[in-house]
Motif scaffolding. Structure first.
Motif, PDB file in Angstrom:
ATOM      1  N   GLU A 122       6.822   7.945  -8.890  1.00  0.00           N
ATOM      2  CA  GLU A 122       7.229   9.075  -9.336  1.00  0.00           C
ATOM      3  C   GLU A 122       7.103  10.095  -8.135  1.00  0.00           C
ATOM      4  N   SER A 123       6.592   9.788  -7.270  1.00  0.00           N
ATOM      5  CA  SER A 123       6.525  10.826  -6.019  1.00  0.00           C
ATOM      6  C   SER A 123       7.881  10.762  -5.326  1.00  0.00           C
ATOM      7  N   ASP A 124       8.866   9.802  -5.355  1.00  0.00           N
ATOM      8  CA  ASP A 124      10.135   9.651  -4.905  1.00  0.00           C
ATOM      9  C   ASP A 124      11.103   9.855  -6.032  1.00  0.00           C
ATOM     10  N   SER A 125      10.848  10.374  -7.273  1.00  0.00           N
ATOM     11  CA  SER A 125      11.442  10.686  -8.341  1.00  0.00           C
ATOM     12  C   SER A 125      13.168  11.321  -7.875  1.00  0.00           C
ATOM     13  N   ASP A 126      12.774  11.900  -6.616  1.00  0.00           N
ATOM     14  CA  ASP A 126      14.306  12.762  -6.126  1.00  0.00           C
ATOM     15  C   ASP A 126      14.981  11.628  -5.603  1.00  0.00           C
ATOM     16  N   LYS A 127      14.667  10.608  -5.141  1.00  0.00           N
ATOM     17  CA  LYS A 127      15.197   9.140  -4.983  1.00  0.00           C
ATOM     18  C   LYS A 127      15.730   8.173  -5.703  1.00  0.00           C
ATOM     19  N   LEU A 128      15.375   8.710  -7.085  1.00  0.00           N
ATOM     20  CA  LEU A 128      15.825   7.605  -8.319  1.00  0.00           C
ATOM     21  C   LEU A 128      17.246   7.418  -8.228  1.00  0.00           C
ATOM     22  N   MET A 129      17.765   8.431  -8.111  1.00  0.00           N
ATOM     23  CA  MET A 129      19.547   8.241  -8.477  1.00  0.00           C
ATOM     24  C   MET A 129      20.102   7.441  -7.166  1.00  0.00           C
ATOM     25  N   VAL A 154      -3.216   6.037 -10.955  1.00  0.00           N
ATOM     26  CA  VAL A 154      -4.133   5.254 -10.210  1.00  0.00           C
ATOM     27  C   VAL A 154      -4.646   6.216  -8.825  1.00  0.00           C
ATOM     28  N   LYS A 155      -4.130   7.266  -8.895  1.00  0.00           N
ATOM     29  CA  LYS A 155      -4.489   8.059  -7.664  1.00  0.00           C
ATOM     30  C   LYS A 155      -5.853   8.354  -7.371  1.00  0.00           C
ATOM     31  N   ASN A 156      -6.595   8.688  -8.700  1.00  0.00           N
ATOM     32  CA  ASN A 156      -7.910   9.009  -8.730  1.00  0.00           C
ATOM     33  C   ASN A 156      -8.877   7.753  -8.807  1.00  0.00           C
ATOM     34  N   LEU A 157      -8.369   6.684  -8.984  1.00  0.00           N
ATOM     35  CA  LEU A 157      -8.958   5.440  -8.874  1.00  0.00           C
ATOM     36  C   LEU A 157      -8.649   4.485  -7.475  1.00  0.00           C
ATOM     37  N   ILE A 158      -7.971   4.880  -6.534  1.00  0.00           N
ATOM     38  CA  ILE A 158      -7.811   4.214  -5.402  1.00  0.00           C
ATOM     39  C   ILE A 158      -9.038   4.427  -4.317  1.00  0.00           C
ATOM     40  N   SER A 159      -9.601   3.531  -3.819  1.00  0.00           N
ATOM     41  CA  SER A 159     -10.465   3.895  -2.830  1.00  0.00           C
ATOM     42  C   SER A 159      -9.770   3.699  -1.423  1.00  0.00           C
ATOM     43  N   SER A 160     -10.732   3.992  -0.575  1.00  0.00           N
ATOM     44  CA  SER A 160     -10.153   3.625   1.141  1.00  0.00           C
ATOM     45  C   SER A 160     -10.179   2.306   1.241  1.00  0.00           C
ATOM     46  N   SER A 161      -9.139   1.731   1.994  1.00  0.00           N
ATOM     47  CA  SER A 161      -9.144   0.428   2.417  1.00  0.00           C
ATOM     48  C   SER A 161      -9.111   0.092   3.813  1.00  0.00           C
ATOM     49  N   ILE A 162      -9.091  -1.055   4.250  1.00  0.00           N
ATOM     50  CA  ILE A 162      -9.181  -1.393   5.682  1.00  0.00           C
ATOM     51  C   ILE A 162      -7.785  -1.082   6.232  1.00  0.00           C
ATOM     52  N   ARG A 163      -6.619  -1.113   5.449  1.00  0.00           N
ATOM     53  CA  ARG A 163      -5.349  -0.618   5.711  1.00  0.00           C
ATOM     54  C   ARG A 163      -5.008   0.329   4.803  1.00  0.00           C
ATOM     55  N   GLN A 164      -4.441   1.376   5.832  1.00  0.00           N
ATOM     56  CA  GLN A 164      -4.116   2.732   4.879  1.00  0.00           C
ATOM     57  C   GLN A 164      -2.657   2.010   4.031  1.00  0.00           C
ATOM     58  N   LEU A 166      -2.458  -0.251   2.013  1.00  0.00           N
ATOM     59  CA  LEU A 166      -2.865  -0.693   0.949  1.00  0.00           C
ATOM     60  C   LEU A 166      -3.488   0.205  -0.193  1.00  0.00           C
ATOM     61  N   GLU A 167      -3.364   1.588   0.487  1.00  0.00           N
ATOM     62  CA  GLU A 167      -3.685   2.553  -0.602  1.00  0.00           C
ATOM     63  C   GLU A 167      -2.515   3.081  -1.232  1.00  0.00           C
ATOM     64  N   ASN A 168      -1.275   2.776  -1.074  1.00  0.00           N
ATOM     65  CA  ASN A 168       0.010   3.262  -1.459  1.00  0.00           C
ATOM     66  C   ASN A 168      -0.344   2.916  -3.075  1.00  0.00           C
ATOM     67  N   PRO A 169      -0.165   4.113  -3.882  1.00  0.00           N
ATOM     68  CA  PRO A 169      -0.169   3.638  -5.411  1.00  0.00           C
ATOM     69  C   PRO A 169       0.731   2.890  -5.787  1.00  0.00           C
ATOM     70  N   LEU A 170       1.824   2.692  -5.226  1.00  0.00           N
ATOM     71  CA  LEU A 170       2.936   1.775  -5.678  1.00  0.00           C
ATOM     72  C   LEU A 170       2.328   0.217  -5.768  1.00  0.00           C
ATOM     73  N   ASN A 171       1.203  -0.014  -4.909  1.00  0.00           N
ATOM     74  CA  ASN A 171       0.718  -1.396  -4.899  1.00  0.00           C
ATOM     75  C   ASN A 171       0.260  -1.743  -6.063  1.00  0.00           C
ATOM     76  N   TYR A 172      -0.187  -0.493  -6.897  1.00  0.00           N
ATOM     77  CA  TYR A 172      -0.975  -0.945  -8.069  1.00  0.00           C
ATOM     78  C   TYR A 172      -0.034  -0.950  -9.339  1.00  0.00           C
TER      79      TYR A 172
END
Length: 388
Positions: A122-129, A154-164, A166-172
């Motif tokens: 959703e943060s890339d909604s301007d790129k949807l079209m 998921v933003k409030n559910l994501i914890s810090s990871s060994i690789r940044q 992996l913290e991308n909400p789209l991964n979830y």
């Protein structure tokens, strides 16, 4: 009377002059320019891709029972003859996504029966079209639909990871496919963007999920399963007993066959979220979206042949490392890990297996980018040479 004619003539001349001046000096309105910009992927920094070759069904393919005038309509998504595949789309991995789609279509016995469900943050909604236009122009005959994924889920559910990364909400987003996709989609193959399918996707689609199993994936029981969770997790009997009565094995969530009907009935989204909430309170793992899946499903997965996920070709977390294939046949090549084939190919420093990915690359760099790449290659060749 002549005076009236003269007046009319002057009026017409003035009107024509005004129209001509308008055509020459007046630019399209901001609204029109904005609309065009939203449709043109290159104007917002998205890469360019060549149009893929045309693909057709074989004689043995089931004829679609639902006809739709639009490749992205929800009615066509409900066609029972379709093989449903879901992938995410973002600018960083878009080049990989396009190659993955081409690989599926190239090797499918019934490519016109494949329906892609693309998920955009959703943060890339301007790129949807623009993203939708980009997919359609690259694959004009493709059946697909694009969905927005709410990052705030998921933003409030994501914890810090060994690789940044992996913290991308789209991964979830894979956790929410049962909620995102149309209810008529009862089964889906989830695929990561850094892979190639080099076999008929229908074979993977036809795999049965026996008993009450929700997902199917290649398992790797030789891997050290304990390393996916912290010592604190294993030392807490209340937590570690989640695996009691199960024989948990590692599996890679980048390739999964998912029963969305059973997923919805069992509310597995909430089960995964429960472990993510616990992770926020008490750190029980170090990776991103994989451990919650392991906690819920490990030991109760339909084991699929390893040929369907030759993973780790990206070198895991080791920069610049090259991997070889696992023993046995190959139906899917997966560059999971830090190294991506397009990055290494552009840097003129590919691993041997990256050359298998290159023929599926539809990316077309701008002329300036090509010149820079050629210059970098020349400088690298010079620096690597020794002169007496």
């Amino acid at each position: 009377m002549s005076s009236l004619k003269s007046s009319n003539s002057i009026s017409v001349s003035v009107s024509v002059f005004v129209v001509l001046v308008s055509l020459v000096f007046f630019q399209p309105s901001d609204a029109i320019r904005s609309f065009r910009n939203r449709l043109d992927p290159t104007l917002i920094g998205l890469p360019r891709f060549a149009e893929a070759p045309e693909y057709r069904n074989g004689a043995e393919c089931t004829v679609s029972s639902l006809k739709s005038s639009s490749s992205s309509s929800s009615s066509s998504a409900c066609d029972p003859s379709h093989v449903h595949i879901s992938m995410t789309l973002d600018s960083e991995y878009l080049r990989g996504s396009m190659a993955a789609v081409l690989s599926v279509l190239t090797h499918a016995s019934c490519p016109e029966n494949v329906f892609f469900h693309f998920i955009v943050a959703e943060s890339d909604s301007d790129k949807l079209m623009p993203l939708t236009q980009l997919v359609r122009s690259t694959f004009p005959s493709l059946h697909f639909k694009v969905y927005l994924f709410r990052d705030d889920l998921v933003k409030n559910l994501i914890s810090s990871s060994i690789r940044q990364a992996l913290e991308n909400p789209l991964n979830y987003a894979r956790n929410y496919l049962a909620d995102i996709l149309d209810l008529c989609v009862e089964r889906v193959i989830y695929l990561d963007s850094d892979l190639l399918v080099v076999d008929d996707i229908q074979k993977l689609w036809n795999i049965s999920l026996t008993g009450s199993r929700i997902i199917g994936a290649p398992e790797y029981c030789h891997a050290n399963f304990t390393k996916y969770f912290t010592d604190g997790f294993w030392s807490d009997p209340m937590l570690s007993r989640v695996f009691a009565g199960r024989n948990p094995c590692y599996f890679n969530t980048g390739v999964m066959v998912m029963d969305l009907v059973r997923w919805r009935e069992g509310n597995y989204r909430r089960r995964i979220e429960g472990w993510m909430e616990l992770q926020k309170q008490k750190r029980i793992y170090e990776l991103g979206s994989l451990p919650p899946f392991l906690l819920v499903f490990a030991g109760d997965v339909e084991a699929i042949d390893h040929r369907w996920n030759q993973h780790g070709l990206g070198g895991d977390n080791v920069v610049g490392s090259c991997r070889s294939l696992h023993p046995g046949p190959v139906s899917l090549l997966h560059w999971s890990g830090k190294g991506k084939p397009w990055t290494r190919l552009d840097a003129m420093n590919p691993c041997p297996l990256d050359h298998l990915w290159a023929p599926y690359d539809l990316y077309r760099p701008h002329q300036q980018q090509q010149q820079q790449q050629q210059q970098q290659h020349l400088q690298k060749s010079i620096s690597s040479s020794s002169f007496l």
